[in-house]
Structure formats: C-alpha cells, structure tokens
Enzyme design. Structure first.
Site, mmCIF file in Angstrom:
data_model
loop_
_atom_site.group_PDB
_atom_site.id
_atom_site.type_symbol
_atom_site.label_atom_id
_atom_site.label_comp_id
_atom_site.label_asym_id
_atom_site.label_seq_id
_atom_site.Cartn_x
_atom_site.Cartn_y
_atom_site.Cartn_z
ATOM 1 N N ASP A 1 36.836 41.058 39.337
ATOM 2 C CA ASP A 1 35.506 41.677 39.380
ATOM 3 C C ASP A 1 34.935 41.810 40.796
ATOM 4 O OD1 ASP A 1 35.379 38.922 39.530
ATOM 5 O OD2 ASP A 1 33.560 38.741 38.326
ATOM 6 N N GLU B 1 39.328 26.179 45.039
ATOM 7 C CA GLU B 1 39.679 26.609 46.409
ATOM 8 C C GLU B 1 39.893 25.403 47.304
ATOM 9 O OE1 GLU B 1 36.868 27.396 44.807
ATOM 10 O OE2 GLU B 1 36.600 29.584 44.752
#
Ligand code: UGA
Ligand code: MN
Length: 318
Positions: free
Chosen positions: A172, A255
């Site tokens: 997205d 992350e």
C-alpha cells in the site's frame, strides 16, 4: 489502548536460475522450527513457491557490467483492495530496470489474478505464499506480513545475486522511482526518510557530518533502529554473510529485529536521499472496503454473474 502499529501511524492519540517459467509445485514445504528466542516461530511455517520468471537475470550473474538487481519484497494478503494495490505498485515497478519483484502472499496458496498480473507486467518475479501461523493471528497485536516476508527473505538468501540489493516495500506504499537508483549501490545497509508516518509525519535517520547519529521517529519504543520497513535496503552479499538473519514475529519491532540480526552498527549505515533530506517513499494507507456478500439470484444469466465471479476471484467480495 493503542496498538504499537497504530501508534506508529500517528493516529493523533500519542501514537534453477535459467529464466524459464517454473511449473508451480503442487505441494507445500512445511518447516518445523521451534522458538528459542523472542519473536522466533513457535509454530510450523508453511511455504510455497508458486511460480517465478527470472527473465534471463542469470545471464549477467557474476558479471560486473550490469547494474545490481533490486529484490523488492512485497507482502500481501487477500482483501478487497489487494489486486488494486498490486496493480498500482507493479505498474510503478515496470518503470525501473533490473528489478526482481517478490510478491509474498499471507496465504496457503497463491491467488490466480496475482499470477496473471505478474505474467502480464513483464517484470522478473517470484510468487510465493506463506500464511501467518495461527498462534499469531490470535495475538492482541498481530505481526502483519512477517511469515510471508520471512519466506521471501529465505528465497533471497538462497537465490539472490551477491551484488543485488534487498528492499521491503509494503503493497500500500507510494514510491518515487528515483529511490531505486539511490538504493542500487548499497554496500551494506542504506537508509532514507519515509513520509506520512507517525506523529512527526516522517521517520528519518538524523544525519550529522554525513553520518547517521540517531533517528527522528514518533515511536521510539526502545528500538535501536527507529525506521519503517520502506526506509532501508540491504546488500545481498552482506546479508548472506550474516549467520542469524531473522525477522521477529513481534508487531512494531519487525524492522528493528531484522536490522539487529544483521549485526549492523549505526555508524555503518549509508545515507541516501541527499543526506536524508528528500522524501522518495510514503507510508500511504488505503481505506478499507468491507468484503460484501452480494445478492445475485436475478443475475445468473447476465454479465453481472461473470463480473462478480471475477471479483470474488480477486478477493473483492465474498
Ligand atoms: C506498518 C509497517 O509499514 C509494516 O512494514 C509493518 O509490518 C506493520 O506496520 C506492522 O508492524 O504491523 P501498516 O500500514 O501498519 O504497516 O500495516 P499493513 O499495511 O496493514 O501491513 C503491512 C504489510 O503486510 C502490507 O504489505 C500488507 O499487505 C501485509 N499484511 C498485512 C499481510 O501480509 N498480512 C496481514 O494479515 C496484514
Ligand atoms: Mn500499510
């Protein structure tokens, strides 16, 4: 209560490499890995390689004459917006040379309209499926897109060219193609700002004298690397040299966990996007559409029947 992922979004509340097309194997590979460290899988991960097309990538293998390949890893999952997101993103990627797009579905099987899209785009690609283990779906904060990214990561470790670069790009997000030429020469790990994220509307390394010294991010959360998934790239040769590469099943810490597993020091980060002063990628989000069950009794003999069958195949309706 605000979930870690919501908080970082800034809700306002604080927070065989021959180039031929491979026939899809009809079986799934089940890996039994038992969690030993936080975020490591506690349930089996199922992975399926559905199809790939390397478009002759192998012909330049080992040669220094051509630009490094960028392995773009996009996790995705079945919902009304899926085909729209991947169509938009995939068409952007066709503007870029030497890209290998790894579309990794959070699912047991691959979705036919995505396979069709990948074949039409003309990109070099790999289409995988790996569903999130059930145990995580029940968690309060779900680690989205981890199982499928881990499957793609394994593919890159196994098949990626050492001169190549790994980049995670959610389905997205919005991207300026200039970012690809920024990240292509990455020797270890490079970073840049990501726009439209968190309480500061940006997440960026803080750069002094050309070096990263800290992070400017609205959701520190005790993270060593306060970055978004679309905020960094990793050299594949460097990745392959690391012994314990992983991405943890911990929402909001994917992350940081991944970058820590690379044994990376902040001082070694390569600074991109004009000293981290430019925005070339945005953490955009698409409004969610309900997946409706339509009443079609009166349309069994007209186009609406076929139209809605197609929409169902795309995951747009139930
Ligand atoms: C943010 C980060 O940008 C993600 O990289 C991170 O995985 C996520 O938070 C998280 O920590 O949960 P956000 O916009 O909040 O992203 O999340 P989504 O866009 O809903 O999901 C991230 C990616 O995972 C997308 O590519 C999405 O298609 C995929 N996803 C999401 C799945 O594969 N399975 C799911 O059940 C949900
Ligand atoms: Mn998103």
């Amino acid at each position: 209560m605000i979930s870690p992922a919501e908080n970082r979004m800034g809700t306002g509340s604080g927070r065989s490499l021959t180039g031929r097309r491979m026939k899809a194997p009809s079986f799934a590979i089940a890996l039994l890995v038992f969690g030993s460290a936080p975020g490591e899988p506690t349930q089996p991960e199922v992975r399926k390689l559905c199809s790939f097309d390397l478009k002759g990538e192998g012909s330049t293998k080992g040669s220094n004459n051509s630009a490094p390949i960028i392995y773009v890893v996009t996790p995705t999952y079945r919902r009304p917006e899926m085909v729209a997101e991947l169509t938009r993103l995939g068409q952007t990627l066709t503007l870029v040379k030497r890209i290998h797009w790894i579309v990794a579905e959070d699912s047991l099987t691959c979705t036919a309209p995505i396979t069709g899209l990948l074949q039409r785009l003309g990109l070099s690609y790999t289409h995988l499926a790996s569903p999130m283990p059930e145990v995580y779906r029940k968690e309060r904060y779900v680690p989205r897109g981890v199982s499928n990214r881990r499957a793609a990561l394994e593919w890159v470790q196994e098949h990626g060219s050492d001169r190549g670069v790994l980049f995670f790009l959610d389905d997205d997000n919005a991207i300026d193609v200039r970012l690809f030429e920024e990240m292509r020469p990455t020797e270890t790990v490079s970073m840049w700002p990501v726009g439209l994220i968190g309480d500061y509307t940006v997440s960026s390394p803080i750069v002094k004298d050309g070096k990263v010294v800290a992070f400017y991010d609205g959701w520190p959360a005790g993270r060593k690397f306060q970055v978004d998934m679309a905020g960094f790239a990793v050299n594949v040769g460097f990745l392959k040299k690391q012994k314990k590469v992983t991405m943890p099943y911990i929402a909001g810490h994917e992350e940081d966990g991944f970058l820590k597993s690379l044994g990376l020091s902040i001082k070694d980060i390569e600074v991109k996007a004009d000293g981290c002063t430019k925005i070339y990628v945005w953490h955009t989000r698409t409004a969610k559409n309900p997946s409706r069950a339509l009443k079609l009794e009166k349309h069994q003999n007209d186009n609406i029947k076929v139209l809605t069958d197609n929409m169902r195949e795309m995951g747009m309706i139930k």
